[in-house]
Design a protein around this motif. Structure first.
Motif, PDB file in Angstrom:
ATOM      1  N   VAL A  19      -2.524  19.062   8.760  1.00 55.80           N
ATOM      2  CA  VAL A  19      -1.329  19.817   9.108  1.00 55.80           C
ATOM      3  C   VAL A  19      -0.348  19.864   7.940  1.00 55.80           C
ATOM      4  O   VAL A  19      -0.041  20.922   7.419  1.00 55.80           O
ATOM      5  CB  VAL A  19      -0.648  19.208  10.355  1.00 55.80           C
ATOM      6  N   ASN A  20       0.157  18.694   7.528  1.00 52.46           N
ATOM      7  CA  ASN A  20       1.079  18.690   6.393  1.00 52.46           C
ATOM      8  C   ASN A  20       1.239  17.298   5.805  1.00 52.46           C
ATOM      9  O   ASN A  20       0.733  16.317   6.337  1.00 52.46           O
ATOM     10  CB  ASN A  20       2.450  19.296   6.752  1.00 52.46           C
ATOM     11  N   TYR A  21       1.923  17.252   4.692  1.00 48.71           N
ATOM     12  CA  TYR A  21       2.206  16.009   3.960  1.00 48.71           C
ATOM     13  C   TYR A  21       3.677  16.011   3.594  1.00 48.71           C
ATOM     14  O   TYR A  21       4.170  16.936   2.967  1.00 48.71           O
ATOM     15  CB  TYR A  21       1.334  15.940   2.704  1.00 48.71           C
ATOM     16  N   THR A  22       4.388  14.975   4.017  1.00 49.38           N
ATOM     17  CA  THR A  22       5.818  14.855   3.766  1.00 49.38           C
ATOM     18  C   THR A  22       6.078  13.571   2.996  1.00 49.38           C
ATOM     19  O   THR A  22       5.624  12.499   3.415  1.00 49.38           O
ATOM     20  CB  THR A  22       6.596  14.830   5.094  1.00 49.38           C
ATOM     21  N   ASN A  23       6.797  13.654   1.901  1.00 48.37           N
ATOM     22  CA  ASN A  23       7.088  12.480   1.090  1.00 48.37           C
ATOM     23  C   ASN A  23       8.578  12.424   0.791  1.00 48.37           C
ATOM     24  O   ASN A  23       9.100  13.234   0.020  1.00 48.37           O
ATOM     25  CB  ASN A  23       6.282  12.506  -0.215  1.00 48.37           C
ATOM     26  N   ASN A  24       9.261  11.456   1.400  1.00 48.87           N
ATOM     27  CA  ASN A  24      10.707  11.305   1.224  1.00 48.87           C
ATOM     28  C   ASN A  24      10.996  10.358   0.056  1.00 48.87           C
ATOM     29  O   ASN A  24      11.751   9.398   0.175  1.00 48.87           O
ATOM     30  CB  ASN A  24      11.329  10.766   2.517  1.00 48.87           C
ATOM     31  N   ARG A  25      10.378  10.645  -1.078  1.00 53.38           N
ATOM     32  CA  ARG A  25      10.539   9.839  -2.284  1.00 53.38           C
ATOM     33  C   ARG A  25      11.089  10.722  -3.389  1.00 53.38           C
ATOM     34  O   ARG A  25      10.668  11.871  -3.546  1.00 53.38           O
ATOM     35  CB  ARG A  25       9.187   9.248  -2.699  1.00 53.38           C
ATOM     36  N   ASP A  26      12.006  10.179  -4.163  1.00 61.00           N
ATOM     37  CA  ASP A  26      12.597  10.920  -5.282  1.00 61.00           C
ATOM     38  C   ASP A  26      12.038  10.346  -6.582  1.00 61.00           C
ATOM     39  O   ASP A  26      12.421   9.257  -7.010  1.00 61.00           O
ATOM     40  CB  ASP A  26      14.115  10.790  -5.240  1.00 61.00           C
ATOM     41  N   PHE A  27      11.140  11.083  -7.219  1.00 61.16           N
ATOM     42  CA  PHE A  27      10.474  10.591  -8.421  1.00 61.16           C
ATOM     43  C   PHE A  27      11.367  10.631  -9.661  1.00 61.16           C
ATOM     44  O   PHE A  27      10.962  10.166 -10.731  1.00 61.16           O
ATOM     45  CB  PHE A  27       9.186  11.372  -8.674  1.00 61.16           C
ATOM     46  N   LEU A  28      12.576  11.171  -9.538  1.00 65.53           N
ATOM     47  CA  LEU A  28      13.533  11.090 -10.638  1.00 65.53           C
ATOM     48  C   LEU A  28      14.491   9.925 -10.467  1.00 65.53           C
ATOM     49  O   LEU A  28      15.278   9.630 -11.364  1.00 65.53           O
ATOM     50  CB  LEU A  28      14.333  12.396 -10.755  1.00 65.53           C
ATOM     51  N   GLY A  29      14.411   9.258  -9.322  1.00 63.31           N
ATOM     52  CA  GLY A  29      15.278   8.127  -9.063  1.00 63.31           C
ATOM     53  C   GLY A  29      14.733   6.836  -9.659  1.00 63.31           C
ATOM     54  O   GLY A  29      13.600   6.766 -10.140  1.00 63.31           O
ATOM     55  N   ASP A  30      15.555   5.798  -9.604  1.00 66.03           N
ATOM     56  CA  ASP A  30      15.191   4.485 -10.118  1.00 66.03           C
ATOM     57  C   ASP A  30      14.818   3.597  -8.940  1.00 66.03           C
ATOM     58  O   ASP A  30      15.678   3.250  -8.121  1.00 66.03           O
ATOM     59  CB  ASP A  30      16.379   3.883 -10.876  1.00 66.03           C
ATOM     60  N   PRO A  31      13.537   3.204  -8.813  1.00 67.36           N
ATOM     61  CA  PRO A  31      13.131   2.396  -7.668  1.00 67.36           C
ATOM     62  C   PRO A  31      13.945   1.112  -7.519  1.00 67.36           C
ATOM     63  O   PRO A  31      14.387   0.774  -6.416  1.00 67.36           O
ATOM     64  CB  PRO A  31      11.659   2.100  -7.952  1.00 67.36           C
ATOM     65  N   GLU A  32      14.157   0.382  -8.610  1.00 68.13           N
ATOM     66  CA  GLU A  32      14.865  -0.894  -8.523  1.00 68.13           C
ATOM     67  C   GLU A  32      16.337  -0.716  -8.202  1.00 68.13           C
ATOM     68  O   GLU A  32      16.965  -1.592  -7.595  1.00 68.13           O
ATOM     69  CB  GLU A  32      14.691  -1.687  -9.816  1.00 68.13           C
ATOM     70  N   ALA A  33      16.891   0.420  -8.571  1.00 65.32           N
ATOM     71  CA  ALA A  33      18.299   0.682  -8.292  1.00 65.32           C
ATOM     72  C   ALA A  33      18.521   1.263  -6.907  1.00 65.32           C
ATOM     73  O   ALA A  33      19.665   1.479  -6.493  1.00 65.32           O
ATOM     74  CB  ALA A  33      18.872   1.632  -9.350  1.00 65.32           C
ATOM     75  N   GLY A  34      17.434   1.552  -6.191  1.00 68.08           N
ATOM     76  CA  GLY A  34      17.560   2.069  -4.839  1.00 68.08           C
ATOM     77  C   GLY A  34      17.843   3.543  -4.753  1.00 68.08           C
ATOM     78  O   GLY A  34      18.301   4.038  -3.711  1.00 68.08           O
ATOM     79  N   THR A  35      17.552   4.281  -5.826  1.00 64.42           N
ATOM     80  CA  THR A  35      17.823   5.725  -5.829  1.00 64.42           C
ATOM     81  C   THR A  35      16.548   6.562  -5.768  1.00 64.42           C
ATOM     82  O   THR A  35      16.600   7.767  -6.001  1.00 64.42           O
ATOM     83  CB  THR A  35      18.624   6.105  -7.082  1.00 64.42           C
ATOM     84  N   ALA A  36      15.418   5.930  -5.477  1.00 66.21           N
ATOM     85  CA  ALA A  36      14.139   6.649  -5.468  1.00 66.21           C
ATOM     86  C   ALA A  36      13.656   6.990  -4.063  1.00 66.21           C
ATOM     87  O   ALA A  36      12.529   7.414  -3.889  1.00 66.21           O
ATOM     88  CB  ALA A  36      13.076   5.832  -6.199  1.00 66.21           C
TER      89      ALA A  36
END
Length: 557
Positions: free
Chosen positions: A464-481
């Motif tokens: 049906v579909n694929y949804t990814n609520n991840r921001d690949f321009l964010g910083d994972p350790e800083a909590g912005t990804a």
């Protein structure tokens, strides 16, 4: 399978919940969507601060395990767009770490391992506000637990993992907690595997811990229960098997080996190298161990079907470790006449496989190669017979959706980092029944996101579909990804939901976030033969894809 993409539309708005959507030919499943409504963030990175959740429709509270603080965070989701912390339950008086939760009939049950992991653990009961009710002793390392549909029992999978030097290896088991006399009068019966110690088992069932009996070696992971509450199916992940549990008798009746996935067959390809600088999903002479983590059940025409997320897992202890890279093995020259080519880093050399299979004659060279996990989800009948497997669709789908972050890890934004080790790593699965149709929702632990399949017909699932609520321009350790490392998926039906609409709660282990999604299902198809595909990407993923693609072109990649 995925149809040729007809349209690509990228949203580059700098909001965490903006989307990029890739659409294909509309069809049977078109119209289903997952859209993030709100997120509760612990602010903890890679600490297991949000792993498994349970829900109470009366108080409209979500209970989330927080392994970092050995507690349960109680979240108010009366407004799903703004989940907030109501309170927390400290579990340190009851053991060393909380592993799972479940809720039904007004009370919460939590699986808590002992301070010494190999000792018997506990299931602890609380009311919806966190007040203590009772505690019972269960097997070693209690993990996933669930109510039977009739609410009379709780089942808990006791993994029984060994210690690091393998001097203590408790037996794996499932504890059956009888609640017919009420929570305060709960009784426990534990089903183990000693009856299989001297039994000839299916050869695809792996019994390989040094010095361990069958009962010690089997490690229950996850549980699904039949609609009539009479049977349960337990994934034995490391062992590549299912255990069939008779709940009336309180004992295991059968062990079923799940066999092996042949990656040399069309549709079963995999990307096996993290050093080739490209996406290369190919058929290769490797077998996959299905090794499912999560399992769920549903019923069609009176028959039970099982849905598994085929994550894969290896044993890695101080006294015993089974992981090897193919380039470090000696390959049988007859079975692999092109061994030198296969063992190049760009082909199979980097792929992690088990050292416990593939050398049946014991001559020191490998006649076959076995990798961890199926990189897929499967549907099995109630006897453990394979009905459907998604093949290489997960890697194909994520390659089209996020080509510049294909097989990324969940702790940093990278390209092709996990191809040599279980790829996207499907881990969690839940079932959603909406308007007469049944959907499987599968979480990908590494690259992230949720894949949705219409499984109304278990023999012909439709992506049906694929949804990814991840921001690949964010910083994972800083909590912005955004969301990283989805662990637990919980479907909340419309009649139980705080806003009267179906919701999906996803707990993300690495980002320490709990995100609520609205769920919109399609109307039943009318004479539409082809499946539809929609891929939704969260945050600035699309902008990241474009930026990375330009960068790689400039570098001649």
């Amino acid at each position: 399978m995925v149809k040729k993409l007809q349209k690509v539309a990228f949203a580059t708005v700098g909001a965490a919940l903006s989307f990029a959507v890739i659409e294909a030919k509309p069809a049977q499943a078109a119209g289903f969507s997952l859209e993030p409504l709100g997120t509760y963030a612990t602010g903890l990175f890679d600490e297991g601060a949000a792993e498994i959740s349970a829900y109470d429709s009366v108080t409209q509270r979500l209970f989330v395990t927080n392994a970092n603080s050995n507690s349960i965070d109680i979240l108010s989701i009366s407004d799903p767009t703004q989940p907030s912390l109501f309170s927390s339950i400290d579990l340190s008086p009851y053991g060393g770490s909380v592993n799972s939760v479940t809720f039904k009939n007004g009370f919460l049950a939590a699986a808590v391992e002992a301070n010494v992991t190999q000792d018997p653990g506990s299931v602890v009961f609380f009311n919806a506000s966190g007040g203590f009710l009772n505690s019972v002793t269960v097997g070693a390392l209690p993990d996933m637990l669930t109510f039977t549909p009739d609410g009379t029992k709780i089942l808990v999978a006791n993994e029984g993992e060994p210690n690091g030097d393998y001097t203590a290896d408790p037996e794996g088991s499932v504890s059956i907690i009888d609640l017919t006399g009420g929570v305060t009068q709960a009784t426990v019966r534990t089903a183990g595997f000693t009856q299989f110690n001297n039994t000839l088992l299916d050869p695809s069932i792996r019994i390989f811990g040094p010095g361990s009996s069958v009962a010690q070696d089997l490690e229950p992971e996850y549980i699904a229960v039949s609609a009539d509450s009479s049977k349960a199916w337990i994934t034995l992940q490391e062992n590549n098997a299912l255990g069939l549990l008779d709940l009336d008798k309180g004992e295991f009746t059968e062990l079923v080996g799940l066999g092996f996935k042949d990656h040399s067959l069309p549709g079963n390809g995999l990307d096996a190298s993290d050093r080739d600088g490209t996406i290369n999903i190919a058929n290769l002479p490797v077998f996959g161990l299905y090794q499912p983590d999560a399992i769920a059940s549903y019923t069609v025409a009176g028959k039970t079907y099982l849905v598994t997320a085929n994550e894969g897992d290896a044993r890695d202890y101080d006294a015993f470790a089974e992981e090897e890279r193919i380039k470090d093995l000696t390959l049988d020259p007859t079975a692999f006449p092109n061994a030198a080519e296969l063992q190049e880093d760009e082909v199979l050399g980097r792929l992690t496989v088990t050292s416990t299979l593939g050398d049946p004659d014991g001559d020191g060279d490998y006649d076959a190669l076995y990798a961890f996990g199926g990189r897929s989800f499967s549907i099995w009948d109630e006897k453990g017979k394979l009905i459907f497997d998604s093949g290489d669709a997960f890697e194909q789908i994520t390659a089209k959706a996020l080509p510049d972050f294909f097989n990324s890890d969940n702790t940093e934004n990278n390209f092709d980092n996990r191809s040599d080790n279980k790829g996207p790593e499907p881990e969690g699965v839940t079932i959603a029944e909406i308007d007469g149709r049944t959907f499987a929702l599968v979480g990908l632990e590494r690259i992230g996101g949720i894949l949705v399949y219409d499984i109304t017909d278990p023999t012909r699932p439709v992506f049906v579909n694929y949804t990814n609520n991840r921001d690949f321009l964010g910083d994972p350790e800083a909590g912005t990804a955004g969301d990283l490392g989805p662990e637990g998926l919980l479907f909340i039906a419309a009649q139980a939901s705080p806003n009267g609409k179906p919701l999906l709660a996803v707990t993300n282990e690495v980002s320490g976030t709990t995100t609520l999604y609205s769920v919109k299902a399609p109307a039943p198809a009318v004479d539409v033969p082809e499946p539809g595909v929609t891929v939704a990407l969260g945050g600035l993923a699309a902008a990241g894809v474009l930026a990375r693609r330009r960068s790689r072109k400039q570098q001649g990649m």
